[in-house]
Design an enzyme around this catalytic site. Structure first.
Site, PDB file in Angstrom:
ATOM      1  N   ASP A 182     133.070 -50.042  18.082  1.00  0.00           N
ATOM      2  CA  ASP A 182     132.036 -50.936  18.628  1.00  0.00           C
ATOM      3  C   ASP A 182     132.317 -51.441  20.034  1.00  0.00           C
ATOM      4  OD1 ASP A 182     133.953 -52.994  18.141  1.00  0.00           O
ATOM      5  OD2 ASP A 182     132.344 -54.417  17.718  1.00  0.00           O
ATOM      6  N   GLU A 183     133.348 -50.932  20.703  1.00  0.00           N
ATOM      7  CA  GLU A 183     133.606 -51.466  22.042  1.00  0.00           C
ATOM      8  C   GLU A 183     134.088 -50.393  22.995  1.00  0.00           C
ATOM      9  OE1 GLU A 183     137.085 -54.114  22.395  1.00  0.00           O
ATOM     10  OE2 GLU A 183     137.689 -53.376  20.431  1.00  0.00           O
ATOM     11  N   ASP A 237     130.995 -54.984  23.807  1.00  0.00           N
ATOM     12  CA  ASP A 237     131.454 -55.069  22.418  1.00  0.00           C
ATOM     13  C   ASP A 237     130.292 -55.549  21.543  1.00  0.00           C
ATOM     14  OD1 ASP A 237     134.336 -55.516  20.779  1.00  0.00           O
ATOM     15  OD2 ASP A 237     132.654 -56.697  20.057  1.00  0.00           O
TER      16      ASP A 237
HETATM   17  P1  TTP Z   1     135.460 -56.617  16.378  1.00  0.00           P
HETATM   18  O1  TTP Z   1     134.685 -56.212  17.590  1.00  0.00           O
HETATM   19  O2  TTP Z   1     136.821 -57.191  16.580  1.00  0.00           O
HETATM   20  O3  TTP Z   1     134.649 -57.692  15.544  1.00  0.00           O
HETATM   21  P2  TTP Z   1     133.094 -57.821  15.262  1.00  0.00           P
HETATM   22  O4  TTP Z   1     132.325 -56.793  16.003  1.00  0.00           O
HETATM   23  O5  TTP Z   1     132.867 -57.843  13.787  1.00  0.00           O
HETATM   24  O6  TTP Z   1     132.773 -59.270  15.811  1.00  0.00           O
HETATM   25  P3  TTP Z   1     132.725 -59.776  17.327  1.00  0.00           P
HETATM   26  O7  TTP Z   1     131.330 -60.249  17.547  1.00  0.00           O
HETATM   27  O8  TTP Z   1     133.721 -60.868  17.390  1.00  0.00           O
HETATM   28  O9  TTP Z   1     133.084 -58.607  18.190  1.00  0.00           O
HETATM   29  O10 TTP Z   1     135.601 -55.400  15.416  1.00  0.00           O
HETATM   30  C1  TTP Z   1     134.588 -54.434  15.247  1.00  0.00           C
HETATM   31  C2  TTP Z   1     134.517 -54.006  13.804  1.00  0.00           C
HETATM   32  O11 TTP Z   1     135.782 -53.524  13.395  1.00  0.00           O
HETATM   33  C3  TTP Z   1     134.163 -55.130  12.866  1.00  0.00           C
HETATM   34  O12 TTP Z   1     132.764 -55.293  12.692  1.00  0.00           O
HETATM   35  C4  TTP Z   1     134.870 -54.753  11.618  1.00  0.00           C
HETATM   36  C5  TTP Z   1     136.041 -53.913  12.055  1.00  0.00           C
HETATM   37  N1  TTP Z   1     137.286 -54.689  11.970  1.00  0.00           N
HETATM   38  C6  TTP Z   1     138.216 -54.356  10.996  1.00  0.00           C
HETATM   39  O13 TTP Z   1     138.029 -53.389  10.259  1.00  0.00           O
HETATM   40  N2  TTP Z   1     139.352 -55.119  10.888  1.00  0.00           N
HETATM   41  C7  TTP Z   1     139.599 -56.197  11.691  1.00  0.00           C
HETATM   42  O14 TTP Z   1     140.644 -56.857  11.565  1.00  0.00           O
HETATM   43  C8  TTP Z   1     138.629 -56.529  12.691  1.00  0.00           C
HETATM   44  C9  TTP Z   1     138.870 -57.695  13.599  1.00  0.00           C
HETATM   45  C10 TTP Z   1     137.502 -55.749  12.778  1.00  0.00           C
HETATM   46 MG    MG Z   2     132.678 -56.469  18.027  1.00  0.00          MG
END
Ligand code: TTP
Ligand code: MG
Length: 403
Positions: A137-138, A43
């Site tokens: 992103d994951e 991720d």
């Molecule tokens: P995530 O992987 O949940 O969050 P992140 O990559 O920003 O942070 P982390 O390091 O904790 O993984 O989500 C990936 C992307 O998806 C994030 O950059 C923005 C988007 N997103 C939304 O649009 N709405 C949301 O509620 C969340 C949690 C993320």
């Molecule tokens: Mg993320």
């Protein structure tokens, strides 16, 4: 003896060690089960914010929020600096700016994030055919022997993936490695940001015990409240009950709770069905019978197809030439290569041979190039074939010579 993975040079060696005996790096990961675990969750860290920061180096370590400003705007994500002020995803923007008034706010730019996501997926596809993307992103990766495309161990392959993403996309990822999806995702959460953590089979139950039931996949806020109301707060509380008791209380879901509480998860990594073929075509402004003109246009199409192959992280075995005559008859001719390719030059070599067979004076109004029998890019274009894979410029020069 402990297996140690160096996350800097991506080698596995036998420990104990404080620093890597090959590269001197200090980012070592030791785990007794590291060599036998093969399910990973990867991720990206603060994904949208990381991409924005990469493209705005002037921001440096300043807090950044990606989201919608204005009265009812919310935070989509925040960089880890902004998170130290308490800013979180889905928080109202006014609240986020109360916590961190000096943060820069940027509107999301989905087109850019999608492009980065595609590159990252192409990097995953180079390691295994078993990639299950969850969001931009994951993804889960299954790196067990039968799906692994690289010779290296899963740990080393994953470290290499993280390194490539950092070098090529200049953003960081976190990695969780375990024996199943549930534990791999949990491990990835522990690793954030820019970490790599491992949960072995032997430690899973004890590690889960003190955690909230909310950590279990499928336990949302409503179920969690119901569980907590009946005295089930931690996973240890679930571990203390038999599967029968849990099924009695929660129905079918109880069976799942029992498995997860003990660190078991039988869900397999399921990749999306891959694309079957990639093609590009164009209609001539004026019908043509000239082999030179057909080749010239075909070359551009081969380059487009090759770019798309690279973008998707796949390679193909069958090359298809499509021609439509001026009286609208469609011809489709194909050739099979000995090895899958991603290269415009190799695709063009087949297409040109097919054109030469068909260009017998008939006029054509459309030409198309396609590639089918697609598979992962790893294993494509073996080194000894590189000499055949002329660069497009070289081919262009040949066309010019052909007049
Ligand atoms: P995530 O992987 O949940 O969050 P992140 O990559 O920003 O942070 P982390 O390091 O904790 O993984 O989500 C990936 C992307 O998806 C994030 O950059 C923005 C988007 N997103 C939304 O649009 N709405 C949301 O509620 C969340 C949690 C993320
Ligand atoms: Mg993320």
């Amino acid at each position: 003896m402990t297996h140690i993975l160096c996350r800097d040079c991506c080698q596995v060696f036998d420990g104990p060690a404080e620093i890597c005996d090959r590269c001197g790096g200090g980012r070592l990961l030791a785990h007794p089960e590291i060599a036998s675990l093969s399910i990973a969750h990867i991720d990206c860290d603060a994904f949208y914010a990381a991409v924005e920061k990469r493209d705005r180096p002037e921001l440096g370590d300043a807090p950044l929020i990606v989201g919608h400003s204005g009265g009812r705007g919310v935070v989509v994500t925040a960089c880890y600096v902004a998170r130290t002020f308490g800013v979180r995803s889905a928080m109202p923007m006014f609240q986020a700016l109360q916590l961190c008034p000096h943060a820069t706010v940027i509107q999301p730019d989905m087109a850019t994030y999608k492009r980065v996501s595609e590159t990252i997926r192409a990097i995953f596809a180079g390691a295994t055919t078993m990639v299950e993307p969850l969001s931009l992103d994951e993804a889960y990766l299954d790196l067990s022997d039968e799906h692994r495309l690289a010779a290296a161990s899963p740990g080393a392959t994953l470290a290499r993936i993280a390194k490539r993403i950092e070098e090529e996309e200049r953003i960081t990822v976190s990695i969780g490695l375990s024996c199943n999806k549930f534990l791999a995702k949990l491990a990835c959460e522990f690793a954030k940001p820019r970490g790599f953590s491992v949960i072995g089979r032997a430690e899973a139950k004890a590690l889960l015990a003190p955690m909230s039931v909310r950590k279990i996949h499928g336990v949302g806020a409503v179920t969690a409240r119901r569980m907590e109301a009946s005295g089930l707060n931690t996973i240890a509380d679930l571990q203390a009950l038999t599967e029968r008791e849990l099924v009695g209380r929660f129905g079918k879901f109880g069976g799942r709770l029992a498995r997860f509480a003990h660190g078991n998860d039988d869900r397999s990594v399921t990749p999306f069905r891959p694309v079957k073929s990639i093609s590009a075509e164009t209609t001539f402004g004026q019908d043509t019978a000239s082999p030179g003109r057909l080749r010239e246009v075909a070359l551009g199409l081969c380059e487009r197809v090759a770019k798309e192959l690279a973008r998707k992280g796949v390679a193909g075995l069958s090359i298809v030439l499509k021609l439509k005559t001026s009286d609208f008859r469609v011809l489709s001719r194909s050739r099979r290569l000995s090895h899958p390719t991603q290269r415009a030059g190799l695709i063009f070599a087949s297409v040109a041979a097919l054109i030469d067979r068909e260009a017998d004076g008939r006029h054509f109004r459309l030409i198309g190039v396609g590639i089918a029998d697609l598979g992962p890019a790893a294993g494509a274009d073996p080194a000894d074939l590189f000499s055949l894979a002329d660069t497009p410029k070289l081919q262009a020069a040949k066309i010019e010579r052909a007049g």
